[in-house]
Design a protein around this motif. Structure first.
Motif, PDB file in Angstrom:
ATOM      1  N   ARG A  89       0.886  -1.259   0.084  1.00 27.76           N
ATOM      2  CA  ARG A  89      -0.252   0.132   0.064  1.00 27.76           C
ATOM      3  C   ARG A  89       0.846   1.361   0.063  1.00 27.76           C
ATOM      4  NH1 ARG A  89      -4.755  -1.102   4.415  1.00 27.76           N
ATOM      5  NH2 ARG A  89      -5.824  -2.969   3.149  1.00 27.76           N
ATOM      6  N   ARG A  90       1.884   1.142   0.685  1.00 30.69           N
ATOM      7  CA  ARG A  90       2.724   2.552   0.969  1.00 30.69           C
ATOM      8  C   ARG A  90       3.893   2.510   0.190  1.00 30.69           C
ATOM      9  NH1 ARG A  90       3.790   4.478   6.315  1.00 30.69           N
ATOM     10  NH2 ARG A  90       4.174   6.586   5.352  1.00 30.69           N
ATOM     11  N   TRP A  91       5.003   1.436   0.579  1.00 30.18           N
ATOM     12  CA  TRP A  91       6.427   1.734   0.249  1.00 30.18           C
ATOM     13  C   TRP A  91       6.544   1.442  -1.422  1.00 30.18           C
ATOM     14  CZ3 TRP A  91       7.624  -2.419   4.524  1.00 30.18           C
ATOM     15  CH2 TRP A  91       7.488  -1.910   5.820  1.00 30.18           C
ATOM     16  N   ARG A  92       5.893   0.483  -2.039  1.00 30.89           N
ATOM     17  CA  ARG A  92       6.019   0.310  -3.396  1.00 30.89           C
ATOM     18  C   ARG A  92       5.668   1.444  -4.338  1.00 30.89           C
ATOM     19  NH1 ARG A  92       6.824  -4.153  -6.447  1.00 30.89           N
ATOM     20  NH2 ARG A  92       6.346  -5.457  -4.835  1.00 30.89           N
ATOM     21  N   PRO A  93       4.442   2.125  -4.126  1.00 29.83           N
ATOM     22  CA  PRO A  93       4.253   3.151  -4.697  1.00 29.83           C
ATOM     23  C   PRO A  93       5.263   4.589  -4.298  1.00 29.83           C
ATOM     24  CG  PRO A  93       2.126   2.439  -3.717  1.00 29.83           C
ATOM     25  CD  PRO A  93       3.210   1.714  -3.211  1.00 29.83           C
ATOM     26  N   HIS A  94       5.577   4.705  -3.271  1.00 31.04           N
ATOM     27  CA  HIS A  94       6.410   5.624  -3.120  1.00 31.04           C
ATOM     28  C   HIS A  94       7.840   5.598  -3.770  1.00 31.04           C
ATOM     29  CE1 HIS A  94       8.193   8.807  -0.235  1.00 31.04           C
ATOM     30  NE2 HIS A  94       9.045   8.058  -0.014  1.00 31.04           N
ATOM     31  N   TYR A  95       8.256   4.288  -3.524  1.00 28.99           N
ATOM     32  CA  TYR A  95       9.609   4.224  -4.249  1.00 28.99           C
ATOM     33  C   TYR A  95       9.577   4.451  -5.674  1.00 28.99           C
ATOM     34  CZ  TYR A  95      10.582   1.441   0.007  1.00 28.99           C
ATOM     35  OH  TYR A  95      10.913   1.112   1.368  1.00 28.99           O
ATOM     36  N   ALA A  96       8.495   3.980  -6.311  1.00 28.55           N
ATOM     37  CA  ALA A  96       8.157   4.318  -7.778  1.00 28.55           C
ATOM     38  C   ALA A  96       8.106   5.801  -8.093  1.00 28.55           C
ATOM     39  CB  ALA A  96       6.900   3.567  -8.152  1.00 28.55           C
ATOM     40  N   ARG A  97       7.464   6.178  -7.380  1.00 29.98           N
ATOM     41  CA  ARG A  97       7.261   8.015  -7.507  1.00 29.98           C
ATOM     42  C   ARG A  97       8.520   8.567  -7.352  1.00 29.98           C
ATOM     43  NH1 ARG A  97       2.595   7.376  -4.441  1.00 29.98           N
ATOM     44  NH2 ARG A  97       3.623   7.889  -2.567  1.00 29.98           N
ATOM     45  N   GLY A  98       9.478   8.178  -6.143  1.00 33.17           N
ATOM     46  CA  GLY A  98      10.724   8.746  -5.897  1.00 33.17           C
ATOM     47  C   GLY A  98      11.795   8.545  -7.083  1.00 33.17           C
ATOM     48  N   LEU A  99      11.484   7.447  -7.790  1.00 35.44           N
ATOM     49  CA  LEU A  99      12.506   7.171  -9.039  1.00 35.44           C
ATOM     50  C   LEU A  99      12.038   7.857 -10.012  1.00 35.44           C
ATOM     51  CD1 LEU A  99      13.553   3.424  -8.328  1.00 35.44           C
ATOM     52  CD2 LEU A  99      14.736   5.437  -7.706  1.00 35.44           C
ATOM     53  N   ASP A 100      10.870   8.629 -10.191  1.00 39.25           N
ATOM     54  CA  ASP A 100      10.587   9.360 -11.442  1.00 39.25           C
ATOM     55  C   ASP A 100      11.716  10.122 -11.744  1.00 39.25           C
ATOM     56  OD1 ASP A 100       8.264   8.021 -11.930  1.00 39.25           O
ATOM     57  OD2 ASP A 100       7.119   9.459 -11.103  1.00 39.25           O
ATOM     58  N   GLY A 101      12.455  10.169 -12.862  1.00 33.61           N
ATOM     59  CA  GLY A 101      13.284  11.146 -13.507  1.00 33.61           C
ATOM     60  C   GLY A 101      14.642  10.782 -12.853  1.00 33.61           C
ATOM     61  N   ALA A 102      14.938   9.514 -12.273  1.00 35.92           N
ATOM     62  CA  ALA A 102      16.263   9.320 -11.753  1.00 35.92           C
ATOM     63  C   ALA A 102      17.122   8.555 -12.971  1.00 35.92           C
ATOM     64  CB  ALA A 102      16.130   8.355 -10.652  1.00 35.92           C
ATOM     65  N   ASP A 103      18.513   8.693 -12.666  1.00 32.34           N
ATOM     66  CA  ASP A 103      19.496   8.222 -13.734  1.00 32.34           C
ATOM     67  C   ASP A 103      20.047   7.088 -12.964  1.00 32.34           C
ATOM     68  OD1 ASP A 103      18.916   9.709 -15.800  1.00 32.34           O
ATOM     69  OD2 ASP A 103      19.781  11.416 -14.744  1.00 32.34           O
ATOM     70  N   ALA A 104      20.415   6.868 -11.465  1.00 31.85           N
ATOM     71  CA  ALA A 104      21.063   6.125 -10.856  1.00 31.85           C
ATOM     72  C   ALA A 104      20.486   6.086  -9.460  1.00 31.85           C
ATOM     73  CB  ALA A 104      22.487   6.520 -10.641  1.00 31.85           C
ATOM     74  N   VAL A 105      20.932   4.980  -8.649  1.00 34.10           N
ATOM     75  CA  VAL A 105      20.543   4.716  -7.340  1.00 34.10           C
ATOM     76  C   VAL A 105      21.570   4.474  -6.366  1.00 34.10           C
ATOM     77  CG1 VAL A 105      19.054   3.453  -5.842  1.00 34.10           C
ATOM     78  CG2 VAL A 105      18.070   4.166  -7.934  1.00 34.10           C
ATOM     79  N   ALA A 106      21.507   5.226  -5.205  1.00 32.83           N
ATOM     80  CA  ALA A 106      22.561   4.865  -4.195  1.00 32.83           C
ATOM     81  C   ALA A 106      21.695   4.398  -2.997  1.00 32.83           C
ATOM     82  CB  ALA A 106      23.387   5.983  -3.731  1.00 32.83           C
ATOM     83  N   ILE A 107      21.973   3.356  -2.196  1.00 31.59           N
ATOM     84  CA  ILE A 107      21.266   2.948  -1.085  1.00 31.59           C
ATOM     85  C   ILE A 107      22.014   3.164  -0.160  1.00 31.59           C
ATOM     86  CG2 ILE A 107      20.513   0.565   0.160  1.00 31.59           C
ATOM     87  CD1 ILE A 107      19.561  -0.183  -2.547  1.00 31.59           C
ATOM     88  N   GLY A 108      21.808   3.919   0.801  1.00 31.18           N
ATOM     89  CA  GLY A 108      22.472   4.390   2.101  1.00 31.18           C
ATOM     90  C   GLY A 108      22.508   5.989   2.323  1.00 31.18           C
ATOM     91  N   GLY A 109      23.179   6.342   3.378  1.00 33.18           N
ATOM     92  CA  GLY A 109      23.648   5.508   4.277  1.00 33.18           C
ATOM     93  C   GLY A 109      23.136   5.166   5.412  1.00 33.18           C
ATOM     94  N   GLY A 110      23.637   4.689   6.515  1.00 29.39           N
ATOM     95  CA  GLY A 110      22.898   4.292   7.905  1.00 29.39           C
ATOM     96  C   GLY A 110      22.868   2.956   7.830  1.00 29.39           C
ATOM     97  N   ASN A 111      22.422   2.485   9.020  1.00 31.40           N
ATOM     98  CA  ASN A 111      22.652   0.928   9.543  1.00 31.40           C
ATOM     99  C   ASN A 111      21.598   0.233   8.912  1.00 31.40           C
ATOM    100  OD1 ASN A 111      24.268  -0.584  11.160  1.00 31.40           O
ATOM    101  ND2 ASN A 111      22.343  -1.112  12.430  1.00 31.40           N
ATOM    102  N   LEU A 112      21.519   0.236   7.503  1.00 34.42           N
ATOM    103  CA  LEU A 112      20.364  -0.387   6.673  1.00 34.42           C
ATOM    104  C   LEU A 112      20.457  -1.730   6.509  1.00 34.42           C
ATOM    105  CD1 LEU A 112      19.917   2.206   3.989  1.00 34.42           C
ATOM    106  CD2 LEU A 112      18.862   2.208   6.076  1.00 34.42           C
TER     107      LEU A 112
END
Length: 406
Positions: A89-112
């Motif tokens: 309900r929340r995370w998948r749609p939010h991630y998809a919107r967040g990647l609109d217009g993106a060219d690359a992705v970094a995961i971090g930082g933090g204790n993920l």
């Protein structure tokens, strides 16, 4: 300088966590990526689907205490259905919107790279899947990795990594790299490299607060308050809750008796704020003690820390920000990630467990630290290393984009 023609990089992290240390490191990372040449649209995507600070804090402390009280098998079962609902309900749609217009992705930082109740294994797997569906090059940067994982947590993250095949993995300490290489490198197709934590760039991301000067002035000591509930949820506590409350008050008493001013503060997590409020009557009765309001943003937290002559704190990014601003820190031991940081900057002897260090001894060390400070050249060198490490991330993502386009 940001480059309008550079890549738009989106960083998956917990920027808007109630613990503003996460926001501090996220803002530092974003700013340095733009300084490397990333486009102005470079920004973070919060893994919990928050869009601002102060969201989603209600009941956090109670939830942590409830889960902590459950036996392991029951605890695992209790979280699976809520995680599945949130993911859909929340995370998948939010991630998809967040990647609109993106060219690359970094995961971090933090204790993920940790497995507390399948929280991050679920979110990271979904983030990797969302980036992979768009063919975006992905790197993992400045994360910490825990050693204890559930069978299901490892299954989820390994499956996601096999599909994603990140172009590079940079973790924030040697222990995290060793754990990655033992548990996840085969699935991801690459080993981990050590980098500095991006929070070390706080001195460049935020204005430096001028400290009071002049003969006879009181040194200002920051006392970072952390809840025993949070310590127990994430690690083993060497000191009990009542003893920790007494330790905080006794330390402030010793410091003010010796002529120091004390600012009690938190990183913003609601359970820590509740602890500070419980201590308010005792601390307020001491002359020279201020109890700071909950910081609303990472910039406010950074300014508070930068204005101190020394601090004592459990929270890792309070300690990291202090080091960036050349403020000596007495790091209060509770988690191996904090120990690793202190060792990495040559301050391992400034890590101490309140279960073993008396308030009197702590006050003496803090007064000495406030008087001597930290060498500016040493802190500047560490900060420069952190900046170069973000440059390594930027270069890895640019190479991966070029290879994908060729």
């Amino acid at each position: 300088m940001p480059n309008p023609h550079g890549p738009v990089i989106r960083c998956f992290n917990v920027k808007y966590s109630p613990n503003l240390g996460d926001g501090l490191l996220s803002e530092c990372l974003e700013a340095e990526l733009r300084a490397c040449g990333a486009a102005p649209g470079t920004a973070s995507v919060d893994l919990a689907a928050r869009t601002g600070w102060g969201q989603g804090t209600a009941g956090r402390g109670l939830a942590m205490a409830t889960l902590d009280a459950l036996p392991g098998p029951l605890r695992g079962l209790a979280v699976r259905a809520p995680l599945a609902v949130q993911a859909r309900r929340r995370w998948r749609p939010h991630y998809a919107r967040g990647l609109d217009g993106a060219d690359a992705v970094a995961i971090g930082g933090g204790n993920l790279l940790s497995d507390h109740d399948l929280n991050f294994p679920t979110k990271l797997a979904l983030a990797l899947e969302t980036a992979g569906a768009r063919g975006l090059p992905t790197a993992i940067f400045a994360c910490g990795m825990a050693g204890e994982w559930s069978v299901e947590g490892l299954r989820r993250i390994r499956t996601a990594l096999r599909a994603a095949q990140p172009c590079a993995v940079f973790l924030r300490d040697d222990a995290s790299c060793a754990r990655w290489d033992a548990l996840l490198a085969e699935a991801a197709g690459c080993a981990a490299q050590v980098v500095r934590d991006p929070g070390l760039m706080a001195r460049h991301a935020y204005p430096r607060t001028a400290r009071a000067e002049g003969a006879g002035r009181r040194p200002r000591i920051g006392l970072g308050i952390m809840s025993h509930v949070a310590i127990r949820y994430h690690a083993q506590a060497g000191i009990g809750p009542d003893a920790l409350r007494r330790w905080y008050v006794d330390l402030a008493t010793r410091l003010t008796a010796a002529g120091a001013g004390v600012t009690a503060f938190t990183n913003g997590a609601p359970e820590d704020v509740a602890q500070a409020e419980a201590l308010r009557p005792a601390l307020s009765a001491l002359p020279g003690v201020e109890i700071a309001a909950r910081p609303a943003t990472p910039a406010v937290l950074a300014a508070l820390i930068a204005g101190c002559d020394a601090i004592a704190a459990y929270r890792m990014h309070a300690v990291i920000a202090a080091h960036s601003f050349a403020v000596p820190a007495l790091a209060l031991a509770w988690d191996d990630k904090l120990a690793a940081f202190m060792q990495s900057v040559g301050r391992g002897d400034w890590l101490a467990d309140p279960a073993c260090l008396s308030p009197e001894a702590a006050a003496r060390r803090l007064r000495d630290a406030a008087a001597s400070g930290l060498p500016e050249d040493e802190t500047a060198r560490v900060v420069d290393e952190a900046r170069r490490d973000v440059g390594r991330l930027y270069a890895a993502l640019c190479r991966a984009r070029e290879m994908a386009a060729s």
